[in-house]
Design a protein around this motif. Sequence first.
Motif, PDB file in Angstrom:
ATOM      1  N   LEU A 101       0.513  -0.917  -0.062  1.00 60.52           N
ATOM      2  CA  LEU A 101       0.199  -0.133  -0.438  1.00 60.52           C
ATOM      3  C   LEU A 101       0.768   1.239  -0.079  1.00 60.52           C
ATOM      4  O   LEU A 101       0.458   1.997  -0.600  1.00 60.52           O
ATOM      5  N   ALA A 102       1.576   1.274   0.950  1.00 59.09           N
ATOM      6  CA  ALA A 102       3.251   2.488   0.825  1.00 59.09           C
ATOM      7  C   ALA A 102       3.605   2.363  -0.352  1.00 59.09           C
ATOM      8  O   ALA A 102       3.804   3.847  -0.912  1.00 59.09           O
ATOM      9  N   ASN A 103       4.038   1.394  -1.211  1.00 53.46           N
ATOM     10  CA  ASN A 103       4.510   1.557  -2.222  1.00 53.46           C
ATOM     11  C   ASN A 103       3.079   2.624  -3.965  1.00 53.46           C
ATOM     12  O   ASN A 103       3.991   3.074  -4.237  1.00 53.46           O
ATOM     13  N   LEU A 104       1.808   2.329  -3.149  1.00 58.71           N
ATOM     14  CA  LEU A 104       1.067   2.557  -4.744  1.00 58.71           C
ATOM     15  C   LEU A 104       0.545   3.907  -4.168  1.00 58.71           C
ATOM     16  O   LEU A 104       0.607   4.791  -5.379  1.00 58.71           O
ATOM     17  N   ILE A 105       1.168   4.461  -2.662  1.00 58.39           N
ATOM     18  CA  ILE A 105       0.863   5.436  -2.802  1.00 58.39           C
ATOM     19  C   ILE A 105       2.059   6.071  -3.212  1.00 58.39           C
ATOM     20  O   ILE A 105       2.282   7.784  -3.328  1.00 58.39           O
ATOM     21  N   ARG A 106       3.397   6.299  -2.510  1.00 58.41           N
ATOM     22  CA  ARG A 106       4.355   6.598  -3.219  1.00 58.41           C
ATOM     23  C   ARG A 106       4.527   6.443  -4.881  1.00 58.41           C
ATOM     24  O   ARG A 106       4.945   7.863  -5.089  1.00 58.41           O
ATOM     25  N   GLU A 107       4.183   6.202  -5.506  1.00 61.31           N
ATOM     26  CA  GLU A 107       3.836   6.264  -7.064  1.00 61.31           C
ATOM     27  C   GLU A 107       2.809   7.228  -7.030  1.00 61.31           C
ATOM     28  O   GLU A 107       3.081   7.945  -8.340  1.00 61.31           O
ATOM     29  N   TYR A 108       1.767   7.375  -6.022  1.00 54.24           N
ATOM     30  CA  TYR A 108       1.151   8.542  -7.278  1.00 54.24           C
ATOM     31  C   TYR A 108       1.577   9.584  -6.606  1.00 54.24           C
ATOM     32  O   TYR A 108       1.359  10.897  -7.202  1.00 54.24           O
ATOM     33  N   LEU A 109       2.372   9.445  -5.318  1.00 58.39           N
ATOM     34  CA  LEU A 109       3.172  10.806  -5.127  1.00 58.39           C
ATOM     35  C   LEU A 109       4.154  10.884  -5.808  1.00 58.39           C
ATOM     36  O   LEU A 109       4.037  12.400  -6.023  1.00 58.39           O
ATOM     37  N   LEU A 110       4.624  10.612  -6.567  1.00 61.12           N
ATOM     38  CA  LEU A 110       5.456  10.663  -6.839  1.00 61.12           C
ATOM     39  C   LEU A 110       4.580  11.592  -8.627  1.00 61.12           C
ATOM     40  O   LEU A 110       5.287  12.308  -8.861  1.00 61.12           O
ATOM     41  N   GLY A 111       4.001  10.939  -8.964  1.00 59.10           N
ATOM     42  CA  GLY A 111       3.298  11.387 -10.263  1.00 59.10           C
ATOM     43  C   GLY A 111       2.747  13.265  -9.501  1.00 59.10           C
ATOM     44  O   GLY A 111       2.768  14.179 -10.246  1.00 59.10           O
ATOM     45  N   GLN A 112       2.623  13.200  -9.000  1.00 54.99           N
ATOM     46  CA  GLN A 112       2.084  14.863  -8.209  1.00 54.99           C
ATOM     47  C   GLN A 112       3.275  15.318  -7.922  1.00 54.99           C
ATOM     48  O   GLN A 112       3.253  17.077  -8.652  1.00 54.99           O
ATOM     49  N   VAL A 113       4.629  15.237  -7.603  1.00 52.62           N
ATOM     50  CA  VAL A 113       6.089  15.609  -8.152  1.00 52.62           C
ATOM     51  C   VAL A 113       5.634  16.611  -9.503  1.00 52.62           C
ATOM     52  O   VAL A 113       5.954  17.140  -9.471  1.00 52.62           O
ATOM     53  N   GLU A 114       5.852  15.190 -10.196  1.00 51.29           N
ATOM     54  CA  GLU A 114       5.904  15.350 -12.137  1.00 51.29           C
ATOM     55  C   GLU A 114       5.084  16.157 -12.473  1.00 51.29           C
ATOM     56  O   GLU A 114       5.222  17.366 -13.127  1.00 51.29           O
TER      57      GLU A 114
END
Length: 81
Positions: free
Chosen positions: A16-29
């Motif tokens: 779950l943390a990895n799914l959220i990290r991926e989402y957050l990295l998309g927000q940074v981009e």
Amino acid sequence: MLIPYDALLQLPKETLANLIREYLLGQVEDGSFTSLDEQELSAAIAQCQQALKQGKLVLEYSEDDESFAIRHADQVAKRQD
């Protein structure tokens, strides 16, 4: 297909943390965040988990792409109309 929040609780915490990290990295981009250090990342993960629990964010499985993505609930609702 939307994955219910209760099903997310069955996932290993790291998944779950990895799914959220991926989402957050998309927000940074896309410019929603300027950067994420470890402290900001931890806080953002907690906020995303809370938003998932509240239904503001949802986990969507795309059968076409065979992929998972966290999305805003209102964006998903608009596409289903």
